[in-house]
Design an enzyme around this catalytic site. Structure first.
Site, mmCIF file in Angstrom:
data_model
loop_
_atom_site.group_PDB
_atom_site.id
_atom_site.type_symbol
_atom_site.label_atom_id
_atom_site.label_comp_id
_atom_site.label_asym_id
_atom_site.label_seq_id
_atom_site.Cartn_x
_atom_site.Cartn_y
_atom_site.Cartn_z
ATOM 1 N N ARG A 1 -5.380 -2.389 8.579
ATOM 2 C CA ARG A 1 -5.290 -3.837 8.343
ATOM 3 C C ARG A 1 -5.670 -4.583 9.624
ATOM 4 N NH1 ARG A 1 -1.406 -6.767 4.176
ATOM 5 N NH2 ARG A 1 -0.900 -4.651 3.605
ATOM 6 N N ALA B 1 15.262 11.105 -0.921
ATOM 7 C CA ALA B 1 16.446 11.043 -0.062
ATOM 8 C C ALA B 1 17.386 9.919 -0.495
ATOM 9 C CB ALA B 1 16.019 10.855 1.392
ATOM 10 N N ALA C 1 -13.446 10.006 21.067
ATOM 11 C CA ALA C 1 -14.521 9.031 20.777
ATOM 12 C C ALA C 1 -15.084 8.431 22.066
ATOM 13 C CB ALA C 1 -13.965 7.914 19.906
ATOM 14 N N GLU C 2 -16.367 8.103 22.010
ATOM 15 C CA GLU C 2 -17.015 7.479 23.168
ATOM 16 C C GLU C 2 -16.653 5.993 23.277
ATOM 17 O OE1 GLU C 2 -18.589 10.013 21.522
ATOM 18 O OE2 GLU C 2 -18.557 11.262 23.326
ATOM 19 N N ASP D 1 5.799 -5.060 6.066
ATOM 20 C CA ASP D 1 6.366 -6.377 6.384
ATOM 21 C C ASP D 1 6.427 -7.320 5.178
ATOM 22 O OD1 ASP D 1 6.995 -6.107 9.012
ATOM 23 O OD2 ASP D 1 5.123 -6.949 9.785
ATOM 24 N N GLY D 2 5.341 -7.337 4.391
ATOM 25 C CA GLY D 2 5.291 -8.212 3.215
ATOM 26 C C GLY D 2 6.413 -7.865 2.256
ATOM 27 N N ASP E 1 2.254 -0.836 11.809
ATOM 28 C CA ASP E 1 2.211 -2.213 12.329
ATOM 29 C C ASP E 1 3.513 -2.984 12.118
ATOM 30 O OD1 ASP E 1 2.022 -2.385 9.590
ATOM 31 O OD2 ASP E 1 0.403 -3.854 9.576
ATOM 32 N N THR F 1 4.272 2.495 5.698
ATOM 33 C CA THR F 1 2.872 2.042 5.760
ATOM 34 C C THR F 1 2.111 2.942 6.723
ATOM 35 O OG1 THR F 1 1.361 0.307 6.535
ATOM 36 C CG2 THR F 1 3.567 0.246 7.449
ATOM 37 N N ILE F 2 0.865 3.233 6.372
ATOM 38 C CA ILE F 2 0.054 4.068 7.279
ATOM 39 C C ILE F 2 -0.336 3.298 8.538
ATOM 40 C CG2 ILE F 2 -0.879 5.481 5.403
ATOM 41 C CD1 ILE F 2 -3.599 3.932 5.858
ATOM 42 N N ASP F 3 -0.151 1.971 8.544
ATOM 43 C CA ASP F 3 -0.719 1.145 9.619
ATOM 44 C C ASP F 3 0.081 1.147 10.927
ATOM 45 O OD1 ASP F 3 -2.596 0.392 7.698
ATOM 46 O OD2 ASP F 3 -1.532 -1.443 7.158
ATOM 47 N N GLY G 1 0.838 -1.212 0.000
ATOM 48 C CA GLY G 1 0.000 0.000 0.000
ATOM 49 C C GLY G 1 0.869 1.256 0.000
ATOM 50 N N LYS H 1 -25.156 13.244 26.816
ATOM 51 C CA LYS H 1 -24.305 13.344 25.616
ATOM 52 C C LYS H 1 -25.185 13.423 24.370
ATOM 53 C CE LYS H 1 -19.838 11.622 26.888
ATOM 54 N NZ LYS H 1 -18.544 11.387 26.263
ATOM 55 N N ARG I 1 0.934 -4.900 -5.753
ATOM 56 C CA ARG I 1 1.082 -6.158 -5.027
ATOM 57 C C ARG I 1 1.342 -7.222 -6.092
ATOM 58 N NH1 ARG I 1 -2.731 -3.560 -1.316
ATOM 59 N NH2 ARG I 1 -1.554 -3.231 0.597
ATOM 60 N N ARG J 1 -27.127 11.706 16.902
ATOM 61 C CA ARG J 1 -27.013 10.330 16.421
ATOM 62 C C ARG J 1 -25.796 9.615 17.011
ATOM 63 N NH1 ARG J 1 -27.963 11.691 10.046
ATOM 64 N NH2 ARG J 1 -30.176 11.207 9.988
HETATM 65 P P1 ADP Z 1 3.156 -4.568 2.751
HETATM 66 O O1 ADP Z 1 4.522 -4.510 2.207
HETATM 67 O O2 ADP Z 1 2.533 -3.222 2.915
HETATM 68 O O3 ADP Z 1 3.062 -5.431 3.989
HETATM 69 P P2 ADP Z 1 1.967 -6.739 1.186
HETATM 70 O O4 ADP Z 1 1.890 -7.670 2.347
HETATM 71 O O5 ADP Z 1 0.826 -6.676 0.248
HETATM 72 O O6 ADP Z 1 2.210 -5.220 1.640
HETATM 73 O O7 ADP Z 1 3.288 -7.124 0.398
HETATM 74 C C1 ADP Z 1 3.691 -6.382 -0.744
HETATM 75 C C2 ADP Z 1 4.345 -7.300 -1.754
HETATM 76 O O8 ADP Z 1 5.541 -7.861 -1.185
HETATM 77 C C3 ADP Z 1 3.518 -8.501 -2.178
HETATM 78 O O9 ADP Z 1 2.570 -8.203 -3.186
HETATM 79 C C4 ADP Z 1 4.592 -9.444 -2.702
HETATM 80 O O10 ADP Z 1 4.999 -9.061 -3.994
HETATM 81 C C5 ADP Z 1 5.738 -9.166 -1.732
HETATM 82 N N1 ADP Z 1 5.708 -10.174 -0.654
HETATM 83 C C6 ADP Z 1 4.835 -10.272 0.372
HETATM 84 N N2 ADP Z 1 5.073 -11.347 1.126
HETATM 85 C C7 ADP Z 1 6.120 -11.974 0.557
HETATM 86 C C8 ADP Z 1 6.857 -13.171 0.851
HETATM 87 N N3 ADP Z 1 6.554 -13.940 1.890
HETATM 88 N N4 ADP Z 1 7.894 -13.490 0.045
HETATM 89 C C9 ADP Z 1 8.220 -12.724 -1.009
HETATM 90 N N5 ADP Z 1 7.572 -11.596 -1.347
HETATM 91 C C10 ADP Z 1 6.542 -11.223 -0.585
HETATM 92 O O1 F6P Z 2 -1.472 -1.341 4.510
HETATM 93 C C1 F6P Z 2 -2.138 -0.159 4.175
HETATM 94 C C2 F6P Z 2 -3.599 -0.423 3.918
HETATM 95 O O2 F6P Z 2 -4.217 0.801 3.577
HETATM 96 C C3 F6P Z 2 -4.340 -1.098 5.069
HETATM 97 O O3 F6P Z 2 -4.689 -0.187 6.086
HETATM 98 C C4 F6P Z 2 -5.500 -1.703 4.345
HETATM 99 O O4 F6P Z 2 -5.943 -2.865 5.013
HETATM 100 C C5 F6P Z 2 -4.933 -2.080 2.999
HETATM 101 O O5 F6P Z 2 -3.757 -1.318 2.834
HETATM 102 C C6 F6P Z 2 -5.874 -1.810 1.849
HETATM 103 O O6 F6P Z 2 -5.302 -2.282 0.696
HETATM 104 P P1 F6P Z 2 -5.863 -1.967 -0.781
HETATM 105 O O7 F6P Z 2 -5.409 -0.585 -1.129
HETATM 106 O O8 F6P Z 2 -5.224 -2.994 -1.623
HETATM 107 O O9 F6P Z 2 -7.348 -2.033 -0.707
#
Ligand code: ADP
Ligand code: F6P
Length: 324
Positions: free
Chosen positions: A175, A26, A190-191, A107-108, A133, A129-131, A15, A218, A76, A166
């Site tokens: 995510r 940079a 937020a409540e 992480d992916g 995480d 990532t905005i998350d 994302g 409230k 992706r 409301r």
């Molecule tokens: P993010 O990087 O934000 O966590 P994704 O989990 O969608 O987003 O991963 C982005 C891309 O990184 C995936 O579409 C894929 O190409 C690659 N990727 C993710 N997981 C793996 C993995 N286990 N091994 C190799 N490449 C990966």
């Molecule tokens: O990882 C960033 C993020 O915006 C998550 O918050 C959300 O779950 C996901 O990506 C949405 O992905 P897509 O843009 O593929 O719908």
């Protein structure tokens, strides 16, 4: 002695996040300033496999620091999860003389970077990532812009929620993580804040809160719901039926990923991108840049991916205490 890196490739993956452009800028300028060439790889790992690769100069990144999204585009790519895809990716790097690579993503994306490093391409990850995480770092590029965008949007929903007396359920991204929800929960007063890490699906608690807050006078009831829990629309229907209070669901969605990066995202993006270029120049590989305990540091990617992260307990307790 490590062989000197001659050409750095840079890509964004997963994302997009505001602040990716300052990070790319940079990488480019810090590398060029040390006599290292830079190539932009467009559309993440998909573009790597398709050889969407162009030389980048200092001018290629002019006027990008304030732009949202990523000038390199992102994607992706399921093919890159396979051994064949990863072998092909490393071969494309070699063909284009790319002996160092910066991967900006989550992480992916780092798992992909790990595979390229294992195939001899010096690779560094930058957390984008905005998350928020990613376990090894206290900050991920894009989070600050995203929470400010969400906060402004929630303020607006709150105005109309108050006028109509409301209940509003507002769903934010993240995510499987609750960082955006927690920060907005505090910032928007937020409540109720529903966090995937802690939610027990007991809607009766929410219903009781709404009824009690109504009795306390409230005028609205704002529930921030994290995407990891989801189902805001059906939740709104059930809550309205149980409380008699008109309830609306708003899913903020992708607007949270856009917009000009805040100062914080420009600075963190710039610092982390520059550090990634420096690590490659120093001959490092399989590392990820992080911001930990007030300092820019780097970790081995394998160690970084094995780390666990929990929501800050005191922050959650403060958020809950504000809800009375
Ligand atoms: P993010 O990087 O934000 O966590 P994704 O989990 O969608 O987003 O991963 C982005 C891309 O990184 C995936 O579409 C894929 O190409 C690659 N990727 C993710 N997981 C793996 C993995 N286990 N091994 C190799 N490449 C990966
Ligand atoms: O990882 C960033 C993020 O915006 C998550 O918050 C959300 O779950 C996901 O990506 C949405 O992905 P897509 O843009 O593929 O719908």
């Amino acid at each position: 002695m490590a062989k000197k890196v001659e050409t750095i490739g840079v890509l964004t993956s997963g994302g997009d996040a505001p602040g990716m452009n300052p990070a790319i800028r940079a990488v480019v300028r810090k590398a060029l300033s040390q006599g290292v060439k830079v190539k932009g790889i467009y559309q993440g790992y998909k573009g790597l496999l398709n050889e969407e690769i162009k030389d980048l100069t200092a001018r290629s990144v002019s006027d990008t620091i304030s732009k949202g999204g990523t000038i390199l585009y992102t994607a992706r790519c399921s093919e890159f999860r396979t051994k064949e895809g990863q072998d092909d990716g490393a071969a494309v790097c070699r063909k284009h003389g790319i002996d160092g690579l910066v991967v900006i993503g989550g992480d992916g994306s780092f798992r992909g970077a790990q595979q390229l490093a294992a195939r001899g391409i010096n690779t560094i990850g930058v957390p984008g990532t905005i998350d928020l995480d990613i376990a090894c770092t206290d900050y991920t590029i894009g989070f600050d812009t995203a929470v400010n965008t969400a906060m402004d949007a929630i303020d607006k929903v709150r105005d109309t929620s108050t006028s109509h007396e409301r209940c509003s359920i507002i769903e934010v991204m993240g995510r499987n993580a609750g960082y955006i929800a927690l920060w907005c929960g505090i910032a928007n007063g937020a409540e109720d804040i529903l966090l995937p890490e802690q939610y027990d699906y007991d809607e009766q608690i929410l219903i009781n809160n709404i009824i009690n807050n109504r009795k306390r006078g409230k005028k609205h009831h704002i529930i921030i719901n994290a995407e990891g829990i989801g189902h805001s629309t059906s939740m709104a229907r059930r809550i309205e039926a149980a409380t008699g209070m008109e309830t609306r669901a708003t899913i903020l969605g992708h607007l949270q990923r856009g917009g000009s990066p805040t100062c914080r995202d420009r600075v963190y993006g710039s610092m982390m991108g520059a550090m990634a270029a420096d690590l490659l120049v120093q001959g490092k590989s399989n590392r990820v840049v992080a911001f930990k305990n007030g300092e820019y540091v780097d970790y081995d990617i394998d160690e970084a991916l094995a780390m666990q992260k929990e929501l800050p307990d005191y922050m959650v307790r403060v958020a809950r205490a504000m809800q009375i």
